[in-house]
Scaffold this motif. Sequence first.
Motif, PDB file in Angstrom:
ATOM      1  N   UNK A 337      50.217  10.576  14.908  1.00 58.31           N
ATOM      2  CA  UNK A 337      50.193  12.240  14.608  1.00 58.31           C
ATOM      3  C   UNK A 337      48.805  12.397  13.929  1.00 58.31           C
ATOM      4  N   UNK A 338      47.874  13.341  14.673  1.00 57.90           N
ATOM      5  CA  UNK A 338      46.594  13.572  14.329  1.00 57.90           C
ATOM      6  C   UNK A 338      46.310  14.972  13.842  1.00 57.90           C
ATOM      7  N   UNK A 339      45.906  15.001  12.607  1.00 60.16           N
ATOM      8  CA  UNK A 339      45.515  16.411  12.201  1.00 60.16           C
ATOM      9  C   UNK A 339      44.006  16.502  12.025  1.00 60.16           C
ATOM     10  N   UNK A 340      43.468  17.465  12.359  1.00 57.46           N
ATOM     11  CA  UNK A 340      41.993  17.847  12.280  1.00 57.46           C
ATOM     12  C   UNK A 340      41.561  19.084  11.482  1.00 57.46           C
ATOM     13  N   UNK A 341      40.885  18.929  10.387  1.00 58.91           N
ATOM     14  CA  UNK A 341      40.656  20.165   9.776  1.00 58.91           C
ATOM     15  C   UNK A 341      38.991  20.335   9.842  1.00 58.91           C
ATOM     16  N   UNK A 342      38.554  21.157  10.446  1.00 60.44           N
ATOM     17  CA  UNK A 342      37.309  21.671  10.613  1.00 60.44           C
ATOM     18  C   UNK A 342      36.854  22.812   9.993  1.00 60.44           C
ATOM     19  N   UNK A 347      27.835  21.797   5.815  1.00 63.09           N
ATOM     20  CA  UNK A 347      27.842  20.157   6.046  1.00 63.09           C
ATOM     21  C   UNK A 347      27.723  19.676   4.730  1.00 63.09           C
ATOM     22  N   UNK A 348      27.948  18.145   4.777  1.00 65.77           N
ATOM     23  CA  UNK A 348      27.500  17.421   3.660  1.00 65.77           C
ATOM     24  C   UNK A 348      26.334  16.585   4.010  1.00 65.77           C
ATOM     25  N   UNK A 382      33.392  13.325   9.596  1.00 62.91           N
ATOM     26  CA  UNK A 382      32.182  13.759  10.360  1.00 62.91           C
ATOM     27  C   UNK A 382      31.532  14.976   9.946  1.00 62.91           C
ATOM     28  N   UNK A 383      30.242  14.837   9.348  1.00 62.01           N
ATOM     29  CA  UNK A 383      29.561  16.145   8.863  1.00 62.01           C
ATOM     30  C   UNK A 383      28.159  16.102   9.441  1.00 62.01           C
ATOM     31  N   UNK A 384      27.693  17.044   9.948  1.00 57.11           N
ATOM     32  CA  UNK A 384      26.313  17.424  10.350  1.00 57.11           C
ATOM     33  C   UNK A 384      25.615  18.277   9.453  1.00 57.11           C
TER      34      UNK A 384
END
Length: 404
Positions: A337-342, A347-348, A382-384
């Motif tokens: 199970x994959x949960x993505x929070x965007x 960004x960081x 992942x942060x840009x």
Amino acid sequence: MAKRERVVRMSVEQPLWRALTGYRVLTMIYAVLLFAFGRERYERPWIAVVYLAVMCVWTLATLPRVANAASCTKRFLGADLTVALVGILLTPLADAHAQTVDGPTLPSIWTAGSVLAFAIKGGWRWAGVASSLVAVANIVERGDPSRDTLHNVLLVWVASIAIGYVVEVARASERTLARALEIEAATRERERLARDIHDSVLQVLAMVQRRGTALGGEAAELGRMAGEQEVALRTLVAGGLARPSLVSEDESEGAVVRVVEVDDEPDEDTPVDLRLLLAPRAGARVTLSEPGAPVLLPPPAARELAAAVGAALDNVRVHAGEEAQAWILVEDWTDEVIVTVRDDGPGIPEGRLAQAEGEGRMGVALSIRGRLRDLGGSAELISVPGQGTEVELTVPRGKAGQER
């Protein structure tokens, strides 16, 4: 645990057990009549009388055993088949000419009832084993089997396997129908709750939002909060307010559909729908995208994954600001199970996470990555700068909740 149940019983298999009960009685009578009308050919009729008496007592005494699958145990099946095989092998002792003349065995077609019980209870594999033993006994009893003997043996073998296969298909169909009725019942309950909530709570929240915005000041803040709760409640209604109902299978009565409404926390062994735990996170600035079907995980794994999502959203509010938009995407795969929070925040900066850990701020390290590591999963960040941040939380199904 307080609960209310509505039970719907279905059984395609049960009529087969009733038919088998009648078959055993009728074939018992048939075997006795065969002996009564042909007793003059038996050199040792007392052997036939003793065996048929035992067979009749056994048949009548064990009728409750063939009333359903639950009472038809493996031990009974073994004993019943033994009675049939003994009758076949005793036939040459009672009738010395049985090996030269294609006459009936002592149990005659009563033997098929034992094989059919195997077929109904265990499917075609059990039927194949039982009919093969009967075939061997018939061949041994005949000594030099004729074409008719081989034909009868093959007929019983094929028929029992075919019936066993049909029983397996019927059971699979019952489970499919039970699942369909379960989904239908859950959908009806969700629609009923949605109507009730729409007619009362949602309308009040919408009115508070409109009036608060119009009045301004502190009332505007109250209106904004009411709007967020309205969005969260609509998400709950759309995703299903009740847990999936439970399906159990009662072998004595066929498939059983249980629609269960549980009033307190679920058992630790009962899978939890992850969507229900994530639904309260949705709001005016948090969008939740989820599958249409339940995303079931062990309760410890579901709670920890939901807590990690909450930690990620807390980071969005703290570091990206209250006005930042966030999106939650739930993906339910076969093995994970994959949960993505965007989010759409600033960004960081590179190296900022390592610096935060060095300063003792372990939010990402412990609240997110630590939780996923305990579940055997992973958390990728992942942060840009200037393009927001994305956190991908992965939990493998095989390990989820095993260590906890």
